[in-house]
Design a protein around this motif. Structure first.
Motif, PDB file in Angstrom:
ATOM      1  N   ALA A 132      -6.706  47.227  62.837  1.00 56.49           N
ATOM      2  CA  ALA A 132      -5.456  46.904  63.540  1.00 56.49           C
ATOM      3  C   ALA A 132      -4.317  46.685  62.534  1.00 56.49           C
ATOM      4  CB  ALA A 132      -5.648  45.668  64.405  1.00 56.49           C
ATOM      5  N   GLY A 133      -4.655  46.672  61.246  1.00 59.04           N
ATOM      6  CA  GLY A 133      -3.625  46.495  60.216  1.00 59.04           C
ATOM      7  C   GLY A 133      -3.585  45.083  59.657  1.00 59.04           C
ATOM      8  N   GLY A 134      -4.419  44.199  60.190  1.00 54.67           N
ATOM      9  CA  GLY A 134      -4.405  42.803  59.742  1.00 54.67           C
ATOM     10  C   GLY A 134      -5.385  42.537  58.607  1.00 54.67           C
ATOM     11  N   ARG A 135      -5.509  41.266  58.276  1.00 51.74           N
ATOM     12  CA  ARG A 135      -6.378  40.854  57.177  1.00 51.74           C
ATOM     13  C   ARG A 135      -7.347  39.787  57.692  1.00 51.74           C
ATOM     14  NH1 ARG A 135      -5.696  41.046  51.509  1.00 51.74           N
ATOM     15  NH2 ARG A 135      -6.678  39.301  50.414  1.00 51.74           N
ATOM     16  N   PRO A 136      -8.655  40.043  57.602  1.00 50.78           N
ATOM     17  CA  PRO A 136      -9.593  39.008  58.047  1.00 50.78           C
ATOM     18  C   PRO A 136      -9.640  37.842  57.065  1.00 50.78           C
ATOM     19  CG  PRO A 136     -10.750  41.065  57.462  1.00 50.78           C
ATOM     20  CD  PRO A 136      -9.310  41.246  57.096  1.00 50.78           C
ATOM     21  N   VAL A 137      -9.699  36.648  57.601  1.00 49.25           N
ATOM     22  CA  VAL A 137      -9.913  35.448  56.789  1.00 49.25           C
ATOM     23  C   VAL A 137     -11.190  34.822  57.323  1.00 49.25           C
ATOM     24  CG1 VAL A 137      -9.027  33.127  56.268  1.00 49.25           C
ATOM     25  CG2 VAL A 137      -7.478  35.094  56.296  1.00 49.25           C
ATOM     26  N   PHE A 138     -12.191  34.675  56.449  1.00 57.99           N
ATOM     27  CA  PHE A 138     -13.501  34.249  56.940  1.00 57.99           C
ATOM     28  C   PHE A 138     -13.593  32.731  57.090  1.00 57.99           C
ATOM     29  CE2 PHE A 138     -14.617  38.410  54.895  1.00 57.99           C
ATOM     30  CZ  PHE A 138     -14.798  39.078  56.106  1.00 57.99           C
ATOM     31  N   VAL A 139     -14.506  32.333  57.977  1.00 59.33           N
ATOM     32  CA  VAL A 139     -14.696  30.917  58.314  1.00 59.33           C
ATOM     33  C   VAL A 139     -16.195  30.654  58.366  1.00 59.33           C
ATOM     34  CG1 VAL A 139     -14.332  29.177  60.122  1.00 59.33           C
ATOM     35  CG2 VAL A 139     -12.581  30.922  59.716  1.00 59.33           C
ATOM     36  N   ASP A 140     -16.626  29.502  57.854  1.00 55.52           N
ATOM     37  CA  ASP A 140     -18.058  29.162  57.889  1.00 55.52           C
ATOM     38  C   ASP A 140     -18.458  28.745  59.316  1.00 55.52           C
ATOM     39  OD1 ASP A 140     -20.570  29.007  56.824  1.00 55.52           O
ATOM     40  OD2 ASP A 140     -20.053  27.566  55.259  1.00 55.52           O
ATOM     41  N   CYS A 141     -19.778  28.626  59.521  1.00 53.50           N
ATOM     42  CA  CYS A 141     -20.263  28.405  60.890  1.00 53.50           C
ATOM     43  C   CYS A 141     -20.918  27.035  61.044  1.00 53.50           C
ATOM     44  CB  CYS A 141     -21.259  29.505  61.255  1.00 53.50           C
ATOM     45  SG  CYS A 141     -22.696  29.577  60.174  1.00 53.50           S
ATOM     46  N   ASP A 142     -21.211  26.704  62.288  1.00 53.84           N
ATOM     47  CA  ASP A 142     -21.961  25.497  62.606  1.00 53.84           C
ATOM     48  C   ASP A 142     -23.416  25.712  62.155  1.00 53.84           C
ATOM     49  OD1 ASP A 142     -22.103  22.961  64.533  1.00 53.84           O
ATOM     50  OD2 ASP A 142     -23.875  24.202  64.884  1.00 53.84           O
ATOM     51  N   CYS A 143     -24.032  24.672  61.588  1.00 53.13           N
ATOM     52  CA  CYS A 143     -25.357  24.874  60.995  1.00 53.13           C
ATOM     53  C   CYS A 143     -26.477  24.954  62.040  1.00 53.13           C
ATOM     54  CB  CYS A 143     -25.657  23.801  59.956  1.00 53.13           C
ATOM     55  SG  CYS A 143     -25.640  22.168  60.643  1.00 53.13           S
ATOM     56  N   GLU A 144     -26.190  24.610  63.294  1.00 53.79           N
ATOM     57  CA  GLU A 144     -27.242  24.689  64.321  1.00 53.79           C
ATOM     58  C   GLU A 144     -27.090  25.906  65.223  1.00 53.79           C
ATOM     59  OE1 GLU A 144     -27.423  20.877  66.335  1.00 53.79           O
ATOM     60  OE2 GLU A 144     -29.242  20.582  65.125  1.00 53.79           O
ATOM     61  N   THR A 145     -25.852  26.174  65.650  1.00 52.78           N
ATOM     62  CA  THR A 145     -25.654  27.283  66.610  1.00 52.78           C
ATOM     63  C   THR A 145     -25.221  28.566  65.910  1.00 52.78           C
ATOM     64  OG1 THR A 145     -23.338  26.680  66.878  1.00 52.78           O
ATOM     65  CG2 THR A 145     -24.906  25.699  68.432  1.00 52.78           C
TER      66      THR A 145
END
Ligand code: PLP
Length: 372
Positions: free
Chosen positions: A97-110
């Motif tokens: 789409a022309g954007g830039r992904p910025v990653f995020v960590d997750c919940d440790c259970e789900t």
């Protein structure tokens, strides 16, 4: 030794083969292979099943992500927050789409996107949040909506794995401005090839998507009028026939998946070294995947495969460590929860029609691999 696949499509096709054959023949006789009444009917029925106002059929889940983001106005220099632990297509959609992904960590259970984590990643250029309803349960949309509103961000959804899932009674695809769905053959609702859709509550977004999917034109009277640069990404008419026939069974198939997940919970509960999947409070899970966690994962996986059981890993490499995303500048250690999960998660066979005996076999081999 019989083979137990991760997903057995053959069993589900027995329920629908004849009906699909008749539907395909009708399309062939008419010779109208693009859009038409089959696509319109499926879009109506899937929107109704999902409890969302509009469904716009497109060629794949990856295209659905790109077009949903474009219809939301995401473009060059816009940052979009996505989980680090998802299928590559979530982040590809942003780039396309022309954007830039910025990653995020997750919940440790789900393993769902961490909301507090997401907040720390919001910067000057952040325009949108794109949570993933991973493995068949919804991300905490009410918390994400609060964050989006507070921070002036758009909220979209990757609902590729969550056909029929809901959270506190609110269905996947209802809260976000738009939600991308995949009908990849192995999904809870799968086509006989590639297919996807975008769900949206918003008339203007649906209208824009209908133009974007066919060269930027609304079609009909306006067939050769192009107000913006679209693409060719329509839901195939023959795939709409397949999807419409299968949709009639989806609620029951999702129930069967939930029953199979319950049965695994019972069978695996007392095996040392297995962590069971956690369903977040309020979620109606549709168990696209049943993902456990074990310490000696690679050895366990090898044992299961040698026993004819096709377990798998979703996903072995978090996106920030994929070579394709090296240009984003992340390093190992940036998302410790996602990285640890990638080393230990294991998806067990689950599909409508899996038998008790097959699940007992999986549990037995798992216990054996863990030395039980
Ligand atoms: C979370 C997620 N997002 C996006 C996609 C992309 O869908 P498709 O394979 O239909 O392009 C998939 C599935 O493949 C997926 O699991």
């Amino acid at each position: 030794m019989s083979r137990l696949p991760l997903v057995d499509l053959d069993r589900q096709h027995r329920d629908v083969e004849d009906e699909i054959g008749v539907g395909i023949e009708a399309v062939v006789r008419r010779g109208a292979f693009i859009l038409g009444e089959e696509v319109a009917a499926f879009e109506r029925e899937f929107a109704s099943f999902s409890g969302v106002r509009h469904c716009v059929g497109v060629a794949s889940g990856t295209d659905a992500l790109e077009l949903a983001l474009r219809a939301a106005g995401i473009g060059p220099d816009d940052e979009v927050l996505v989980p680090a632990n998802t299928f590559v297509a979530t982040a590809l959609g942003v780039v396309r789409a022309g954007g830039r992904p910025v990653f995020v960590d997750c919940d440790c259970e789900t393993y769902l996107i961490g909301v507090a984590e997401a907040e720390t990643r919001i910067g000057r250029r952040t325009r949108a949040l794109l949570p993933v309803h991973l493995f068949g349960q919804m991300a905490p949309m009410e918390e994400l909506r609060t964050l989006a509103e507070k921070s002036g961000l758009l909220l979209l959804e990757d609902a590729a794995q969550a056909h029929g899932a809901s959270r506190y009674g609110v269905p996947a695809g209802k809260v976000g401005l738009a939600a991308a769905v995949s009908f990849y053959p192995g999904k809870n609702l799968g086509a006989w090839g590639d297919a996807g859709a975008v769900l949206t509550e918003h008339d203007d977004v649906a209208r824009r998507l209908r133009a974007l999917r066919q060269y930027g034109s609304q079609g009909g009277e306006e067939r050769y009028l192009h107000k913006e640069l679209g693409t060719n990404s329509r839901l195939d008419t023959l795939q709409a026939v397949v999807l419409q026939a299968k949709l009639a069974h989806l609620a029951r198939w999702n129930d069967e998946r939930r029953a199979a997940a319950d049965r695994y919970d019972q069978l695996l509960r007392d095996i040392d070294g297995v962590r069971l999947p956690v369903t977040a409070e309020g979620n109606l899970h549709v168990f696209h995947l049943y993902v456990v966690r074990v310490t000696n994962r690679d050895r366990v996986l090898e044992h299961l495969r040698a026993s004819g059981i096709e377990a798998a890993i979703h996903y072995p490499i978090p996106l920030h460590l994929q070579e394709a995303f090296r240009f984003l500048g992340y390093r190992e250690g940036d998302f410790p929860i996602a990285e640890a999960a990638a080393r230990e998660i294991l998806s067990l066979p689950i599909f409508p029609g899996i038998t008790e005996a097959e699940q007992e076999r999986v549990a037995g081999e798992l216990a054996h691999a863990l030395g039980g």
